[in-house]
Design an enzyme around this catalytic site. Structure first.
Site, PDB file in Angstrom:
ATOM      1  N   ARG A 125       0.926  -1.522   0.240  1.00 21.25           N
ATOM      2  CA  ARG A 125       0.095  -0.303   0.461  1.00 21.25           C
ATOM      3  C   ARG A 125       1.303   1.449   0.052  1.00 21.25           C
ATOM      4  NH1 ARG A 125      -2.736  -3.382   3.182  1.00 21.25           N
ATOM      5  NH2 ARG A 125      -4.348  -4.786   2.497  1.00 21.25           N
ATOM      6  N   LYS A 138       3.483  11.118 -11.261  1.00 19.33           N
ATOM      7  CA  LYS A 138       2.802  10.713 -12.334  1.00 19.33           C
ATOM      8  C   LYS A 138       2.715   9.328 -11.811  1.00 19.33           C
ATOM      9  CE  LYS A 138      -0.340  13.686 -14.614  1.00 19.33           C
ATOM     10  NZ  LYS A 138      -0.695  14.166 -16.238  1.00 19.33           N
ATOM     11  N   GLU A 166      10.215  18.655 -24.825  1.00 20.92           N
ATOM     12  CA  GLU A 166       9.581  18.566 -22.843  1.00 20.92           C
ATOM     13  C   GLU A 166      10.678  20.212 -22.517  1.00 20.92           C
ATOM     14  OE1 GLU A 166       6.978  17.656 -21.638  1.00 20.92           O
ATOM     15  OE2 GLU A 166       6.819  15.783 -22.619  1.00 20.92           O
ATOM     16  N   LYS A 199       7.970  23.291 -13.070  1.00 19.26           N
ATOM     17  CA  LYS A 199       7.128  21.472 -12.929  1.00 19.26           C
ATOM     18  C   LYS A 199       6.945  21.806 -11.761  1.00 19.26           C
ATOM     19  CE  LYS A 199       6.433  17.772 -13.886  1.00 19.26           C
ATOM     20  NZ  LYS A 199       5.720  16.469 -14.437  1.00 19.26           N
ATOM     21  N   GLU A 217      -3.876  17.070 -10.981  1.00 18.92           N
ATOM     22  CA  GLU A 217      -4.572  17.445 -12.135  1.00 18.92           C
ATOM     23  C   GLU A 217      -5.737  17.577 -12.476  1.00 18.92           C
ATOM     24  OE1 GLU A 217      -2.388  15.905 -15.212  1.00 18.92           O
ATOM     25  OE2 GLU A 217      -3.788  15.846 -16.593  1.00 18.92           O
ATOM     26  N   ARG A 259      -3.098  22.399 -13.451  1.00 17.26           N
ATOM     27  CA  ARG A 259      -1.567  20.948 -14.308  1.00 17.26           C
ATOM     28  C   ARG A 259      -1.871  20.311 -16.149  1.00 17.26           C
ATOM     29  NH1 ARG A 259       1.060  16.156 -10.667  1.00 17.26           N
ATOM     30  NH2 ARG A 259       2.799  15.203 -12.364  1.00 17.26           N
ATOM     31  N   ASN A 307      -0.006  19.521 -20.561  1.00 15.97           N
ATOM     32  CA  ASN A 307       0.068  19.055 -21.606  1.00 15.97           C
ATOM     33  C   ASN A 307       0.584  19.685 -22.791  1.00 15.97           C
ATOM     34  OD1 ASN A 307      -0.525  16.324 -19.513  1.00 15.97           O
ATOM     35  ND2 ASN A 307      -2.457  17.131 -19.223  1.00 15.97           N
ATOM     36  N   HIS A 352       0.259  17.987 -26.130  1.00 15.73           N
ATOM     37  CA  HIS A 352       0.167  16.319 -26.014  1.00 15.73           C
ATOM     38  C   HIS A 352      -0.618  15.897 -26.459  1.00 15.73           C
ATOM     39  CE1 HIS A 352       3.211  17.431 -23.440  1.00 15.73           C
ATOM     40  NE2 HIS A 352       3.631  15.429 -22.954  1.00 15.73           N
ATOM     41  N   HIS A 404      -0.248  12.793 -29.144  1.00 13.68           N
ATOM     42  CA  HIS A 404      -0.257  10.944 -28.238  1.00 13.68           C
ATOM     43  C   HIS A 404      -1.273  10.803 -29.907  1.00 13.68           C
ATOM     44  CE1 HIS A 404      -0.720  11.822 -24.107  1.00 13.68           C
ATOM     45  NE2 HIS A 404       0.330  11.677 -24.863  1.00 13.68           N
ATOM     46  N   HIS A 418       7.991   9.628 -28.171  1.00 14.96           N
ATOM     47  CA  HIS A 418       6.538  10.573 -27.047  1.00 14.96           C
ATOM     48  C   HIS A 418       7.490  11.709 -27.932  1.00 14.96           C
ATOM     49  CE1 HIS A 418       4.487  12.070 -24.836  1.00 14.96           C
ATOM     50  NE2 HIS A 418       5.048  12.350 -23.913  1.00 14.96           N
TER      51      HIS A 418
HETATM   52  N1  GLY Z   1       3.488  15.128 -18.188  1.00 18.39           N
HETATM   53  C1  GLY Z   1       3.079  15.870 -16.702  1.00 18.39           C
HETATM   54  C2  GLY Z   1       2.321  15.735 -15.693  1.00 18.39           C
HETATM   55  O1  GLY Z   1       3.124  15.554 -15.001  1.00 18.39           O
HETATM   56  O2  GLY Z   1       1.602  16.329 -15.461  1.00 18.39           O
END
Ligand code: GLY
Length: 349
Positions: A123, A145, A187, A221, A231, A235, A239, A242, A246, A259
């Protein structure tokens, strides 16, 4: 003494530091940063990939604990539930307890998968990200993430699990293949484009990225993540490029472009689209194009056929998408656009 950049990701009791220093690992100082994070006698489990481990694994000889090392084959193809199961097996064999420590060492794949393994093992155990690629340093190692891919889509199974620390040494970039380095630059350019004019200009400088520029990107960031960890809103600006990116990746079955390359092409499409829509200041797409070209990232993908892939994207809302567009450099905005409008305007870009 080399300057050490330290960026704090401010998340209350889950706050942590991102240390940025060229030569941090060669100096051996990094082990001292890790030591307070796991009690003596606890296991340390390293999740890495074979390539990174062959190049840099000997650095872990300095680790003060007994350690278990799990190395996967390099590449996105390893970010699977099957590989995750093997990582859990390695944790079990190492006797990793809730007080142990997971260290992810490599690019986005060991970082995302190892982070998800840490998020779910017993957990949740603490973990430290040691990114070795530019993409992981500038983006994926910061913000918590973690995820694996399933056949239905990338990153569909995951969790927010913040690391206890991120150790970032730009010296690792010297062994990074050129294409991977360039992909990471996408990025960096993205961050400049959404953050501010001065950082955007900085990302267009020729030559290897400066530690200060990397640190500025990480700081930006960190601020965004601190304001919106899960997000729910702001946040999403991270993107930028993106949604189109994508779709481009999917169109070519994730084989033609990395990517970062797809995000580069996606930013250009987003800027052109924004100009057509009247949201983005005219000339912005040309400026992004110039910076991308200067970094060897000019990929002119047409928008033809992308809409179908956007509709298939599991993260897309029914009826349309929330696009991250720029009003101008440094001023991102989230704009809901219906598929019908998207289709009309995409014919023109
Ligand atoms: N890569 C985008 C984020 O971390 O929200």
């Amino acid at each position: 003494m080399k300057r050490e950049g330290a960026v704090r990701v401010d998340l209350g009791e889950r706050s942590y530091m991102v240390l940025v220093r060229e030569g941090l690992f060669a100096s051996g100082d990094w082990a001292a940063h890790l030591a307070p994070l796991a009690a003596p006698g606890e296991s340390l489990a390293v999740v890495s990939d074979e390539q990174v481990w062959a190049l840099h694994g000997r650095l872990f000889d300095q680790a003060v604990w007994g350690k278990a090392v799990f190395c996967m084959r390099p590449g996105e193809g390893s970010k699977t539930l099957e590989m995750l199961g093997k990582v859990y097996g390695a944790f079990a064999a190492a006797g990793l307890s809730r007080n142990g420590l997971v260290v992810t060492f490599g690019g986005g794949v060991p970082g995302d998968l190892g982070g998800f393994a840490a998020a779910t093992w017993m957990r949740g155990v603490r973990f430290v990200q040691i990114p070795t690629t530019l993409l992981a340093m500038a983006d994926s190692s910061v913000g918590g993430k973690t995820a694996v891919d399933i056949p239905e889509g990338k990153n569909l199974v995951g969790a927010f699990h913040q690391p206890a620390m991120v150790l970032c040494d730009p010296a690792f970039l010297k062994t990074l293949p050129e294409r991977e380095y360039r992909s990471g630059m996408a990025e960096i350019i993205k961050t400049g484009a959404i953050a501010r004019e001065s950082l955007f200009l900085e990302t267009g400088r020729p030559g290897p990225i400066r530690a200060e520029t990397l640190e500025s990107c990480i700081r930006f960031k960190a601020e965004v993540v601190a304001a919106d960890e899960k997000e729910g809103g702001r946040r999403r600006i991270l993107n930028f490029g993106h949604t189109f990116g994508h779709a481009i990746e999917a169109k070519y079955r994730f084989e033609k472009y990395t990517h970062g390359e797809a995000v580069a092409a996606g930013m250009l499409l987003a800027a052109r689209f924004g100009e057509r829509l009247g949201v983005t200041e005219k000339g912005t797409a040309a400026r992004i194009r110039d910076v991308l070209a200067g970094q060897g990232l000019l990929i002119e993908e047409s928008s033809a056929g992308l809409l179908d892939y956007m509709k298939l994207d599991k993260k897309t809302a029914a009826g349309g998408v929330n696009l991250v567009l720029l009003k101008r450099i440094g001023e991102p905005e989230i704009v809901p656009v219906g598929f019908a409008e998207l289709e009309n305007l995409m014919r023109e870009i």
